[in-house]
Design an enzyme around this catalytic site. Structure first.
Site, PDB file in Angstrom:
ATOM      1  N   SER A 126       0.833  -1.207   0.000  1.00 18.53           N
ATOM      2  CA  SER A 126       0.000   0.000   0.000  1.00 18.53           C
ATOM      3  C   SER A 126       0.860   1.246   0.000  1.00 18.53           C
ATOM      4  O   SER A 126       1.973   1.246   0.552  1.00 18.53           O
ATOM      5  CB  SER A 126      -0.866  -0.025   1.266  1.00 18.53           C
ATOM      6  OG  SER A 126      -1.427   1.237   1.514  1.00 18.53           O
ATOM      7  N   TYR A 151      -2.048  -1.635  10.988  1.00 18.23           N
ATOM      8  CA  TYR A 151      -2.313  -2.081   9.614  1.00 18.23           C
ATOM      9  C   TYR A 151      -1.156  -1.676   8.698  1.00 18.23           C
ATOM     10  O   TYR A 151      -0.601  -2.497   7.962  1.00 18.23           O
ATOM     11  CB  TYR A 151      -3.639  -1.494   9.098  1.00 18.23           C
ATOM     12  CG  TYR A 151      -3.708  -1.471   7.589  1.00 18.23           C
ATOM     13  CD1 TYR A 151      -3.951  -2.635   6.870  1.00 18.23           C
ATOM     14  CD2 TYR A 151      -3.465  -0.286   6.873  1.00 18.23           C
ATOM     15  CE1 TYR A 151      -3.963  -2.620   5.483  1.00 18.23           C
ATOM     16  CE2 TYR A 151      -3.476  -0.262   5.493  1.00 18.23           C
ATOM     17  CZ  TYR A 151      -3.724  -1.433   4.800  1.00 18.23           C
ATOM     18  OH  TYR A 151      -3.711  -1.416   3.431  1.00 18.23           O
ATOM     19  N   LYS A 155       2.005  -3.913   6.481  1.00 12.38           N
ATOM     20  CA  LYS A 155       2.420  -3.826   5.073  1.00 12.38           C
ATOM     21  C   LYS A 155       3.933  -3.630   4.981  1.00 12.38           C
ATOM     22  O   LYS A 155       4.606  -4.245   4.155  1.00 12.38           O
ATOM     23  CB  LYS A 155       1.676  -2.695   4.358  1.00 12.38           C
ATOM     24  CG  LYS A 155       0.180  -2.960   4.201  1.00 12.38           C
ATOM     25  CD  LYS A 155      -0.082  -4.188   3.334  1.00 12.38           C
ATOM     26  CE  LYS A 155      -1.504  -4.642   3.336  1.00 12.38           C
ATOM     27  NZ  LYS A 155      -1.746  -5.939   2.695  1.00 12.38           N
TER      28      LYS A 155
END
Ligand code: UD1
Length: 338
Positions: A126, A151, A155
């Site tokens: 992302s 979160y 990544k």
């Protein structure tokens, strides 16, 4: 025929990628635990492509289930790994769920892949890894900033784990850093299915337009941008899905120059929240009720991609406009509510 595993293949980006893979003649095996998706998506894929992919309901946190799966399917030549949790707020409240879901699963899959002679691995990353980048548009060599949510951290850690493992194994990997995926398949057979109140802008807009939400809250209009609202790079999910097929083909044909390559996937165009609202009003022909509220914690001011590397090296370019993407999202919203 190349057999490809798509984890999270019934989710938003996963399902669109399964369609594009099948369109290109790949045999697809889907793993999905239905934690944020629906089994009916299989039928949608079937209706679009004429083929129902092989499906297994496996929770990738179950290490022995992952081992058993790879024993059974020892002819898989490529893996596209989407399965992960993706709600920023939820990750702040329940970090261990995110580390378990997003990291353990990745480790268990890689533990199986290192035994294969050929393992081509595409990872869903992302643009969140860039945080607030200093320069726009963002190139792949921009600094990875400390994550501002568990979160986002999963990544970054995911990218690092793959890079470390690739140094000492046969794994070839492409890390795809998505900007803001929106929209739905033109058939309106598959699209985004957010659980509960949508956290992302476009599903909130389409639900508000449909009358399911009273009004959209615009998080802040005092940012240092032309109209004061945040700027993002909204990319049609079908364009994004096609990039996965191209990336996989690059690995299968051994065209990659390094064993881990990174690409930004965006349109290269930044749009403010107000611009998205106006574009939506144009394509839907209706006024969207909204109010300006305070900033949302953790939001960056602006993020849009420099897509030169994906354009020249992958030979991929996003084709759809913001209006086309919003129009497909609106068609999908109306279809699922009818
Ligand atoms: C968010 C995540 C990002 C993640 C992506 C996954 C944050 C801070 N970032 O991206 O890490 O990869 O989702 O899909 O959560 N907005 C409103 N009102 C709303 C919703 C959004 O004004 O009800 C604004 C936001 O302030 C932002 C823009 O719309 O400026 C886009 O928001 P969103 O769709 O949530 O995406 P990101 O925050 O960019």
């Amino acid at each position: 025929m190349n057999k490809v595993l798509v984890t999270g293949g019934l989710g938003f980006i996963g399902s669109h990628t399964v369609v594009e893979l099948q369109n290109e003649g790949f045999e697809v095996v889907v793993i999905d635990n239905l934690s944020n998706s629906s089994i009916e998506v299989l039928e949608g894929i079937h209706r679009i492509t004429g083929t129902k992919p092989h499906y297994e309901n496996i929770d990738l946190r179950d290490k022995s289930a992952v081992q058993y799966f790879f024993k059974k399917h020892n002819d898989i030549t490529g893996i596209i790994h989407f399965a992960a949790s993706k709600a920023v707020g939820e990750s702040v409240e329940n970090p261990l769920l995110y580390y378990e879901n997003n990291i353990n699963s990745l480790v268990y899959i890689l533990q199986e892949l290192i035994h294969l002679t050929q393992s081509n691995f595409i990872f869903s990353s992302s643009c969140t890894v860039y945080g607030q980048a200093e320069k726009m548009p963002i190139t792949e060599d921009a600094t990875v900033q400390p994550a501002n949510s568990p979160y986002g951290n999963t990544k970054q850690i995911g990218e690092e784990i793959i890079t470390d493992v690739a140094k000492v194994s046969n794994i070839n990997s492409i890390l795809l850093r998505y900007f803001n995926p929106i929209g739905a398949h033109s058939s309106a057979e598959i699209g985004e299915l957010p659980l509960g109140i949508p956290q992302n802008l476009v599903p909130f807009i389409t639900q508000t337009a449909f009358g399911l939400r009273k009004e959209l809250s615009v998080y802040g209009n005092d940012y240092p941008t032309p109209d004061g609202t945040c700027i993002r790079d909204y990319i049609h999910v079908v364009d994004l899905a096609k990039a996965h097929v191209i990336a996989l083909q690059r690995l299968l044909k051994k065209q990659n120059l390094e064993n881990v390559e990174t690409f930004n996937l965006g349109t290269g165009r930044g749009s403010s929240v107000i611009e998205v609202i106006s574009a939506f009003e144009k394509v839907s022909g209706q006024k969207l009720p909204y109010k300006i509220v305070g900033r949302r914690e953790g939001d960056v001011i602006a993020a849009y991609a420099n897509t030169d590397k994906a354009n020249t090296v992958l030979g991929w370019k996003a084709k759809s406009s913001l209006e086309e993407a919003l129009s497909s999202a609106w068609n999908w919203e109306q279809k699922i509510r009818s």
